[in-house]
Design a protein around this motif. Structure first.
Motif, PDB file in Angstrom:
ATOM      1  N   GLU A 175       0.827  -1.207   0.000  1.00 48.34           N
ATOM      2  CA  GLU A 175       0.000   0.000   0.000  1.00 48.34           C
ATOM      3  C   GLU A 175       0.864   1.261   0.000  1.00 48.34           C
ATOM      4  N   PHE A 176       1.958   1.243   0.789  1.00 48.48           N
ATOM      5  CA  PHE A 176       2.878   2.373   0.806  1.00 48.48           C
ATOM      6  C   PHE A 176       3.549   2.547  -0.555  1.00 48.48           C
ATOM      7  N   PHE A 177       3.899   1.428  -1.170  1.00 49.19           N
ATOM      8  CA  PHE A 177       4.517   1.469  -2.499  1.00 49.19           C
ATOM      9  C   PHE A 177       3.569   2.116  -3.511  1.00 49.19           C
ATOM     10  N   GLU A 178       2.305   1.721  -3.476  1.00 51.65           N
ATOM     11  CA  GLU A 178       1.329   2.273  -4.416  1.00 51.65           C
ATOM     12  C   GLU A 178       1.066   3.758  -4.158  1.00 51.65           C
ATOM     13  N   ARG A 179       0.965   4.123  -2.877  1.00 50.60           N
ATOM     14  CA  ARG A 179       0.722   5.530  -2.544  1.00 50.60           C
ATOM     15  C   ARG A 179       1.914   6.407  -2.957  1.00 50.60           C
ATOM     16  N   ARG A 180       3.117   5.942  -2.644  1.00 51.66           N
ATOM     17  CA  ARG A 180       4.296   6.723  -3.000  1.00 51.66           C
ATOM     18  C   ARG A 180       4.445   6.833  -4.510  1.00 51.66           C
ATOM     19  N   LYS A 181       4.119   5.755  -5.218  1.00 48.78           N
ATOM     20  CA  LYS A 181       4.205   5.811  -6.676  1.00 48.78           C
ATOM     21  C   LYS A 181       3.270   6.880  -7.230  1.00 48.78           C
ATOM     22  N   LEU A 182       2.041   6.924  -6.746  1.00 52.81           N
ATOM     23  CA  LEU A 182       1.077   7.907  -7.235  1.00 52.81           C
ATOM     24  C   LEU A 182       1.509   9.336  -6.904  1.00 52.81           C
ATOM     25  N   GLN A 183       1.926   9.539  -5.658  1.00 50.97           N
ATOM     26  CA  GLN A 183       2.308  10.892  -5.242  1.00 50.97           C
ATOM     27  C   GLN A 183       3.562  11.379  -5.964  1.00 50.97           C
ATOM     28  N   GLN A 184       4.572  10.516  -6.075  1.00 48.77           N
ATOM     29  CA  GLN A 184       5.810  10.939  -6.731  1.00 48.77           C
ATOM     30  C   GLN A 184       5.622  11.125  -8.230  1.00 48.77           C
ATOM     31  N   LEU A 185       4.821  10.275  -8.853  1.00 45.45           N
ATOM     32  CA  LEU A 185       4.581  10.458 -10.283  1.00 45.45           C
ATOM     33  C   LEU A 185       3.822  11.757 -10.537  1.00 45.45           C
ATOM     34  N   LYS A 186       2.828  12.026  -9.703  1.00 45.82           N
ATOM     35  CA  LYS A 186       2.110  13.293  -9.828  1.00 45.82           C
ATOM     36  C   LYS A 186       3.037  14.486  -9.604  1.00 45.82           C
TER      37      LYS A 186
END
Length: 322
Positions: A175-186
């Protein structure tokens, strides 16, 4: 995630495959993004270098243009403007490397770490399944051997508890991996757009000034200057030599004037009779004394004038008596 007690939830294998696919998807597309942004940044850096080269060419042309003065000034201004634009482009390249490509490059290690965590979880799951098989065999083959069955049950409980902890940790990390991916990509996409927008805003501002400076080139005046040069071409080097020769000749053989003749005669007389030079010095000293007179000198002058007046009056009286 990774809960097998719910009938509606996915099995461990399906969940693991889903996580594995997500990691592979992120690793692939983030790698493609890193390559794409890297190519874009390198092209921008190459364009920056070409702009610097063009600025040098314009500067050289401006320095060598001696007839069209306004054209020379316009080329020089455009060269400086292009240099400023390429400075902003260089800043954009550095920011792209730091805030976009640097963030994307980190996901190679992030995806590798997430895959290792998933592999560790699957190993724990396989260990749990192996303990369960051992317990089933013990119950089938030696159902009355309570010691062996109890030992197999305790081992299965340990493996199940470890699997529960590992699954919970993997769920949180995924879940942390998915959240960080979304935030950093944005964030990095927003940084890319902001970097480009800032550069193009500065470039439009500078290019507007450059367009105005190019409009200030007076082609008619430059053409008239060219016509004058064509009718009477000048040789800057020869003209400079002749002017220098004329100045040296004027210094060596100055034109004679009456005042200069008097000064030369005076200097010649001084050279012939040193006494006259002493007289000139005394005259100059007396003039300095007159210019810098003191009150005492004024009083002495008044006294002498009074004495001269009394002598004149006495002489007139003697003449009358006679």
């Amino acid at each position: 995630m990774f809960r097998g007690d719910n009938s509606h939830s996915l099995s461990y294998e399906q969940q693991a495959k889903f996580i594995q696919d997500r990691i592979t998807n992120v690793e692939k597309h983030f790698g493609d993004l890193c390559v794409g942004f890297g190519d874009y940044t390198r092209k921008t850096a190459r364009l920056r270098d070409m702009g610097d080269e063009l600025s040098k060419i314009l500067k050289e042309y401006a320095n060598n243009e001696l007839v069209n003065k306004s054209l020379s000034a316009g080329l020089d201004n455009l060269s400086m403007t292009l240099t400023a634009i390429e400075e902003y482009r260089n800043c954009a390249v550095q920011r792209l490397e730091a805030k976009v490509i640097g963030e994307l490059c980190q996901y190679e290690n992030i995806c590798k770490h997430a895959r290792e965590e998933l592999k560790h979880t699957m190993n724990v799951r396989e260990k749990e399944m192996a303990r369960k098989k051992v317990l089933d065999k013990a119950r089938e083959r030696q159902p009355f051997n309570r010691q062996q069955v109890t030992y197999a049950e305790s081992e299965l409980l340990k493996a199940t508890a470890e699997m529960s902890r590992t699954a919970k940790g993997l769920s949180e990390q995924t879940e942390f991996f998915e959240r960080r991916k979304l935030q950093q990509l944005k964030g990095l996409l927003a940084n890319f757009v902001m970097i480009e927008m800032t550069f193009h805003a500065k470039a439009v501002e500078l290019l507007t000034v450059a367009y105005q400076q190019i409009g200030d080139i007076n082609d008619n005046a430059d053409l008239e200057n060219f016509k004058r040069k064509l009718l009477s071409p000048e040789k800057p080097v020869n003209a400079g030599i002749s002017a220098r020769s004329y100045s040296l000749a004027s210094l060596l053989h100055p034109q004679q004037s009456p005042v200069k003749d008097d000064e030369d005669a005076t200097s010649l007389n001084r050279m012939r009779s040193p006494e006259k030079s002493i007289t000139g010095k005394s005259r100059s000293s007396s003039i300095a004394a007159m210019m810098n007179h003191s009150p005492s000198y004024s009083k002495d002058g008044d006294t002498s004038e009074t004495e001269d007046t009394e002598e004149t009056q006495s002489s007139s009286e003697e003449t009358e008596s006679r």
